[in-house]
Design an enzyme around this catalytic site. Structure first.
Site, PDB file in Angstrom:
ATOM      1  N   PRO A 132      37.018  34.689  29.500  1.00  0.00           N
ATOM      2  CA  PRO A 132      35.575  34.827  29.826  1.00  0.00           C
ATOM      3  C   PRO A 132      35.075  33.681  30.421  1.00  0.00           C
ATOM      4  O   PRO A 132      34.011  33.760  31.198  1.00  0.00           O
ATOM      5  CB  PRO A 132      35.118  34.855  28.274  1.00  0.00           C
ATOM      6  N   THR A 162      41.949  45.275  34.097  1.00  0.00           N
ATOM      7  CA  THR A 162      41.854  46.560  34.523  1.00  0.00           C
ATOM      8  C   THR A 162      42.985  47.272  34.033  1.00  0.00           C
ATOM      9  O   THR A 162      44.002  46.892  34.042  1.00  0.00           O
ATOM     10  CB  THR A 162      42.286  46.589  36.321  1.00  0.00           C
ATOM     11  N   GLU A 253      50.354  37.666  44.554  1.00  0.00           N
ATOM     12  CA  GLU A 253      50.767  37.632  45.756  1.00  0.00           C
ATOM     13  C   GLU A 253      51.222  38.837  46.706  1.00  0.00           C
ATOM     14  O   GLU A 253      50.660  39.274  47.402  1.00  0.00           O
ATOM     15  CB  GLU A 253      52.235  36.757  46.405  1.00  0.00           C
ATOM     16  N   HIS A 351      23.982  55.558  58.498  1.00  0.00           N
ATOM     17  CA  HIS A 351      23.416  56.537  57.879  1.00  0.00           C
ATOM     18  C   HIS A 351      21.808  56.603  57.794  1.00  0.00           C
ATOM     19  O   HIS A 351      21.335  57.536  57.285  1.00  0.00           O
ATOM     20  CB  HIS A 351      23.941  56.751  56.654  1.00  0.00           C
ATOM     21  N   GLY A 353      18.228  56.132  56.018  1.00  0.00           N
ATOM     22  CA  GLY A 353      18.006  56.628  54.652  1.00  0.00           C
ATOM     23  C   GLY A 353      19.066  57.239  53.702  1.00  0.00           C
ATOM     24  O   GLY A 353      19.003  57.015  52.584  1.00  0.00           O
ATOM     25  N   GLU A 376      41.804  39.346  42.603  1.00  0.00           N
ATOM     26  CA  GLU A 376      42.795  38.714  43.075  1.00  0.00           C
ATOM     27  C   GLU A 376      42.722  37.510  43.785  1.00  0.00           C
ATOM     28  O   GLU A 376      43.379  37.237  44.556  1.00  0.00           O
ATOM     29  CB  GLU A 376      43.861  39.667  43.935  1.00  0.00           C
ATOM     30  N   GLU A 380      36.907  32.041  48.736  1.00  0.00           N
ATOM     31  CA  GLU A 380      36.942  30.726  48.478  1.00  0.00           C
ATOM     32  C   GLU A 380      38.355  30.354  48.121  1.00  0.00           C
ATOM     33  O   GLU A 380      38.997  29.293  48.545  1.00  0.00           O
ATOM     34  CB  GLU A 380      36.177  30.052  47.689  1.00  0.00           C
TER      35      GLU A 380
HETATM   36  C1  LIG Z   1      36.370  44.826  37.920  1.00  0.00           C
HETATM   37  C2  LIG Z   1      37.260  43.720  38.041  1.00  0.00           C
HETATM   38  C3  LIG Z   1      38.513  43.872  37.720  1.00  0.00           C
HETATM   39  C4  LIG Z   1      39.335  42.911  37.542  1.00  0.00           C
HETATM   40  N1  LIG Z   1      40.821  42.866  36.885  1.00  0.00           N
HETATM   41  C5  LIG Z   1      41.502  41.854  36.659  1.00  0.00           C
HETATM   42  C6  LIG Z   1      42.585  42.066  35.932  1.00  0.00           C
HETATM   43  O1  LIG Z   1      43.251  43.167  35.980  1.00  0.00           O
HETATM   44  N2  LIG Z   1      43.426  40.967  35.326  1.00  0.00           N
HETATM   45  C7  LIG Z   1      43.031  39.648  35.608  1.00  0.00           C
HETATM   46  O2  LIG Z   1      43.662  38.866  35.226  1.00  0.00           O
HETATM   47  N3  LIG Z   1      41.704  39.319  35.979  1.00  0.00           N
HETATM   48  C8  LIG Z   1      41.070  40.477  36.740  1.00  0.00           C
HETATM   49  N4  LIG Z   1      39.692  40.346  37.030  1.00  0.00           N
HETATM   50  C9  LIG Z   1      39.221  38.886  37.258  1.00  0.00           C
HETATM   51  C10 LIG Z   1      39.021  38.174  38.578  1.00  0.00           C
HETATM   52  O3  LIG Z   1      40.589  38.215  39.115  1.00  0.00           O
HETATM   53  C11 LIG Z   1      38.171  37.013  38.794  1.00  0.00           C
HETATM   54  O4  LIG Z   1      36.967  37.593  38.488  1.00  0.00           O
HETATM   55  C12 LIG Z   1      38.405  36.326  39.922  1.00  0.00           C
HETATM   56  O5  LIG Z   1      39.469  35.546  40.043  1.00  0.00           O
HETATM   57  C13 LIG Z   1      37.351  35.238  40.003  1.00  0.00           C
HETATM   58  O6  LIG Z   1      37.007  34.426  38.761  1.00  0.00           O
HETATM   59  P1  LIG Z   1      35.723  34.500  38.174  1.00  0.00           P
HETATM   60  O7  LIG Z   1      34.998  35.650  37.762  1.00  0.00           O
HETATM   61  O8  LIG Z   1      35.997  33.613  36.755  1.00  0.00           O
HETATM   62  O9  LIG Z   1      34.985  33.342  39.034  1.00  0.00           O
HETATM   63  P2  LIG Z   1      34.871  31.608  39.127  1.00  0.00           P
HETATM   64  O10 LIG Z   1      36.123  31.268  39.111  1.00  0.00           O
HETATM   65  O11 LIG Z   1      34.175  31.295  37.802  1.00  0.00           O
HETATM   66  O12 LIG Z   1      33.959  31.498  40.594  1.00  0.00           O
HETATM   67  C14 LIG Z   1      32.695  31.597  40.622  1.00  0.00           C
HETATM   68  C15 LIG Z   1      32.429  31.065  41.993  1.00  0.00           C
HETATM   69  O13 LIG Z   1      32.901  29.825  42.353  1.00  0.00           O
HETATM   70  C16 LIG Z   1      33.904  29.817  43.428  1.00  0.00           C
HETATM   71  N5  LIG Z   1      34.581  28.728  43.257  1.00  0.00           N
HETATM   72  C17 LIG Z   1      35.831  28.572  42.106  1.00  0.00           C
HETATM   73  N6  LIG Z   1      36.352  27.677  42.316  1.00  0.00           N
HETATM   74  C18 LIG Z   1      36.259  27.048  43.403  1.00  0.00           C
HETATM   75  C19 LIG Z   1      36.890  26.144  44.185  1.00  0.00           C
HETATM   76  N7  LIG Z   1      37.806  25.191  43.609  1.00  0.00           N
HETATM   77  N8  LIG Z   1      36.316  25.859  45.524  1.00  0.00           N
HETATM   78  C20 LIG Z   1      35.276  26.586  45.825  1.00  0.00           C
HETATM   79  N9  LIG Z   1      34.670  27.606  45.273  1.00  0.00           N
HETATM   80  C21 LIG Z   1      35.280  27.946  44.120  1.00  0.00           C
HETATM   81  C22 LIG Z   1      34.405  31.318  43.441  1.00  0.00           C
HETATM   82  O14 LIG Z   1      34.948  31.734  44.817  1.00  0.00           O
HETATM   83  C23 LIG Z   1      33.166  32.120  42.855  1.00  0.00           C
HETATM   84  O15 LIG Z   1      32.214  32.319  44.062  1.00  0.00           O
HETATM   85  C24 LIG Z   1      38.741  41.465  37.428  1.00  0.00           C
HETATM   86  C25 LIG Z   1      37.515  41.289  38.026  1.00  0.00           C
HETATM   87  C26 LIG Z   1      36.630  42.182  38.158  1.00  0.00           C
HETATM   88  C27 LIG Z   1      35.221  42.099  38.563  1.00  0.00           C
END
Ligand SMILES: Cc1cc2nc3c(=O)[nH]c(=O)nc-3n(C[C@H](O)[C@H](O)[C@H](O)COP(=O)(O)OP(=O)(O)OC[C@H]3O[C@@H](n4cnc5c(N)ncnc54)[C@H](O)[C@@H]3O)c2cc1C
Length: 398
Positions: A132, A162, A253, A351, A353, A376, A380
């Site tokens: 979280p 997922t 990767e 497309h 409306g 993945e 950034e």
């Molecule tokens: C539908 C869905 C399915 C998913 N499935 C999986 C899964 O199967 N397994 C799994 O492990 N995860 C999964 N994820 C998680 C996903 O990998 C993360 O949401 C993603 O890596 C981003 O992490 P965060 O949401 O905590 O964002 P944060 O890390 O909190 O980032 C928030 C913002 O800050 C920016 N940011 C963060 N650090 C930096 C930095 N050093 N420099 C500049 N900008 C930065 C980010 O680019 C972003 O814009 C899933 C997410 C979604 C939405």
């Protein structure tokens, strides 16, 4: 077949697999995707069809009952599937990553135990790094495993899995007490077996219900809560603690090539829909495609589809050659997901409306594309990986 997103130098086997998958997508996925997506319905029949085609074992070595195909074949299959409906590619993607991690890093016993049943789709994989309070910053993981005799006991909460509810084998990255100075060296991947479903599925392990998402519907995304969950030490991937970060980075990767491939598929479909619509819709006495502004949009969209496809293919081929592809996979993921967002947006505008109506496919594609900017690793994070890699190779001599 249309001229975009072709790949030179494929073997007859690759061509045959792709042709079979393309037919499956056109007949079994595209006609049903809208209603399944709008109902947030799991595509059970489509998943059965994919099992029959052997897609769950596409990259699993033949000695374990799979087809032993390359990352490139897999990525091209994913591109086609995502052209039909991205959620279906989501069903196989986490499975593919876990199979890859087992193939590369599992002990012989672990490979024998899981890979043959993964090839048939009996065992279905998901993987979990995110929590979280963290996604990008993987080394900050808090969920912890503590050794107790022959077992480990895990406590903590994971987020965004997922296939969290529909898989029965999850590769979970947690913290272990290695005493290493660097945080990422204190992480271990556990192979968690569980039944499919929701609620407390085994003592100490709860999968709360599905997270309600903007798009990427049908496929389940869940949390995973550990509360005194006991797991035998033999379920540590590769048999050694402290190596989990490396295992997962290897997994993502190949996962990044996969996300790039999905973006290519969605962009390709958006282009196909737009060029069709632009020839049907008339304004000011002629089809809108005869307005140069629309024709130029289509030219730009097609160029982006092609560029993304070529970079995705390059990244897959590099990994298949045995080389590290962190920079190329990052570049492919970055450009394909950003272009995908742009191409879907342009197709939506073409497309008019109707693009805003749920009757039209582009409405769904518009909601799917943003996930690819995040999953993945965000754009950034890709730029961080790319620039670090570049600095490795272009060190100043001054
Ligand atoms: C539908 C869905 C399915 C998913 N499935 C999986 C899964 O199967 N397994 C799994 O492990 N995860 C999964 N994820 C998680 C996903 O990998 C993360 O949401 C993603 O890596 C981003 O992490 P965060 O949401 O905590 O964002 P944060 O890390 O909190 O980032 C928030 C913002 O800050 C920016 N940011 C963060 N650090 C930096 C930095 N050093 N420099 C500049 N900008 C930065 C980010 O680019 C972003 O814009 C899933 C997410 C979604 C939405």
């Amino acid at each position: 077949m249309a001229r975009l997103a072709r790949t030179a130098g494929l073997t007859d086997v690759q061509e045959e697999i792709l042709s079979t998958v393309r037919t499956f997508v056109d007949k079994e996925i595209i006609p049903h995707a809208q209603s399944l997506e709008h109902g947030d319905t799991y595509p059970a029949d489509i998943v059965e069809g994919m099992k029959e085609m052997g897609l769950f074992g596409l990259t699993i070595p033949e000695e374990f009952g799979g087809l032993g195909e390359s990352l490139l074949t897999y990525a091209l299959v994913v591109e086609q599937i995502a052209r039909g409906w991205m959620s279906v590619s989501g069903v196989i993607n986490t499975h593919f990553i876990v199979a890859h991690m087992l193939k590369q890093h599992g002990t012989p016993e672990q490979q024998q135990k899981y890979l043959p049943r993964m090839a048939t789709g009996e065992v279905r994989g998901s993987f979990s790094m995110s929590e979280p309070e963290l996604g990008s910053d993987v080394a900050a993981i808090r969920t912890r495993a503590v050794r107790e005799g022959d077992d480990f006991v895990i406590n903590g909460q994971k987020m965004w899995l997922t296939n969290g509810g529909t898989s029965n084998l999850t590769a979970v990255l947690v913290k272990t007490d290695e005493g290493a100075e660097k945080a990422h060296q204190n992480l271990t991947t556990f192979l968690v077996e569980k039944p499919e479903g929701y609620g407390e599925v085994v003592p100490g392990l709860t999968i709360p219900g599905k997270i309600d998402k903007m798009g990427y519907k049908g496929v389940d995304t869940t949390e995973m809560v550990f509360d005194g969950f006991r797991i035998p030490a033999e379920q540590v991937l590769g048999g050694h603690t402290g190596r989990g970060f490396r295992h997962m980075m290897d997994g993502v990767e190949v996962g990044r090539v996969n996300v790039a491939a999905r973006a290519c598929g969605i962009a390709l479909r958006s282009f196909e829909l737009a060029i069709e619509y632009a020839q049907q819709r008339k304004t000011f006495g002629k089809p809108i495609v005869e307005h140069q502004a629309i024709a130029f949009k289509l030219a730009e969209m097609a160029t982006k589809v092609e560029a993304a496809h070529l970079m995705m293919v390059n990244a897959a081929r590099l990994k298949d050659s045995g080389a590290r592809n962190d920079v190329e996979a990052g570049m492919a993921k970055l450009i394909a997901s950003e272009y995908c967002a742009e191409v879907t947006q342009e197709a939506f505008r073409i497309h008019g409306g109707y693009g805003y109506s749920k009757e039209y496919e582009i409405e769904r594609l518009m909601r799917e594309a943003p996930f690819l900017l995040i999953g993945e690793g965000t754009s950034e994070i890709q730029k961080t990986i790319i620039s670090r890699g570049l600095l490795r190779d272009y060190q100043s001599r001054g």
